[in-house]
Design a protein around this motif. Structure first.
Motif: not given
Length: 330
Positions: A69-91, A176-182
């Motif tokens: 259950r991830i909450v992102t407080l900036t669009q950069e963090d939101l962009d990052a988690v979405l690119a990693l295939g994670v949908k946050p619960v709060g933005i 915990n998705k560093l390989p995917k980020a790389q």
């Protein structure tokens, strides 16, 4: 001049900049020596447990090994988690906006908005029940304290001089998705190189990247997000804009408007006042006399993408905007 709120705040963390997201990236560990054997047993039995990472200020933070259950407080963090295939619960809403960034809107349908950029409403954050909060470049210690009371797993993910790739790797490690980020970064770099090959005779053109403020235009330094994408594609910056840094130049007066000229001119705004100021100047001879304008090479782009610190999904937008403009047949 009028600079983005976060650009003004950056100077406050200059001393901590060398720690940056590199610390977050390099210090993540399994259940960690400081997590204890109980965590290791829980990780094995339930897929839970914790890891210890350092955030962009160098603070050691225990985070869930597999945050749910991830909450992102900036669009950069939101962009990052979405690119990693994670949908946050709060933005939060986009920069200068009362809604999520348009380029991410389809991906966050139904996701709860917990406030504006770096201005979360605490009751809404509590209701989201986060097990991890990604707090961008937040520097309000009182607010960070409140967030850490909701969950100790609250991380500052960006330092003043971090580029988007460093921040993105840090977020990748935190979830915990560093390989995917790389891999995402490697794919981006390959795509940028390939996009550059498609520019034909325009490859190597001088590209001016400008945000229009109510007080006038500010060109972006070479290490700013959108500028970096252009350079990766094999484009150049005009000599007057060939400056290191990841910020915006001071707003220019009409008398110095020639500093924004180039073979191509990409213009963005972030506010309605900026929109009005740009429309006003576009009627003036000094603007009409710019080389890029005379050639029909002045392009308006989305400031909520081009004027931010960026991310993998934003980079796709910038690459597409550049490619579409420079390959468009007259």
């Amino acid at each position: 001049m009028t600079l983005p709120r976060r650009t003004l705040r950056r100077t406050a963390l200059r001393a901590a900049a060398t720690l940056g997201a590199a610390a977050l990236l390099l210090t993540g560990c399994g259940s960690g020596s400081d997590s204890g054997s109980d965590d290791k047993e829980k990780t094995s039995a339930e897929g839970g447990g914790t890891r210890t990472v350092k955030d962009a200020t160098g603070k050691a933070v225990k985070v869930p090994a597999h945050p749910k259950r991830i909450v992102t407080l900036t669009q950069e963090d939101l962009d990052a988690v979405l690119a990693l295939g994670v949908k946050p619960v709060g933005i939060t809403n986009g920069q200068g906006m009362n809604k999520p960034p348009a380029y991410l809107a389809d991906k966050v349908k139904g996701t709860k908005v917990v406030g504006n950029l770096l201005q979360p409403v605490m009751d809404k954050v509590i209701a989201a029940k986060p097990d991890l909060i990604l707090a961008g470049d937040m520097q309000d210690e009182q607010m960070l304290k409140q967030l850490r009371e909701i969950t100790p797993a609250t991380l500052v993910t960006m330092a003043p001089t971090d580029d988007w790739k460093l921040s993105f790797r840090g977020v990748g490690n935190a979830v915990n998705k560093l390989p995917k980020a790389q891999k995402v970064i490697a794919d981006h770099e390959a795509a940028a190189k390939e996009a550059g090959k498609k520019l034909g005779k325009e490859k190597g053109a001088e590209v001016s990247i400008v945000r229009w403020n109510p007080d006038g235009p500010s060109w972006m330094e070479k290490k700013q997000f959108a500028s970096g994408i252009a350079l990766e594609m094999g484009l150049k910056r005009p000599k007057s804009q060939d400056k290191d840094g990841n910020a915006h130049a001071p707003a220019l007066s009409l008398e110095k408007i020639d500093e924004i000229d180039g073979d191509w001119l990409f213009l963005s705004t972030l506010t309605s006042d900026g929109d009005k100021a740009l429309k006003d100047v576009q009627a003036k001879p000094a603007y009409k006399d710019l080389k890029a304008v005379r050639a029909g090479h002045a392009v308006t782009v989305d400031g909520s993408v081009w004027s931010t610190r960026g991310g993998p999904l934003a980079s796709e937008v910038v690459m597409n905007d550049i490619t579409k403009a420079l390959t468009k047949k007259s």
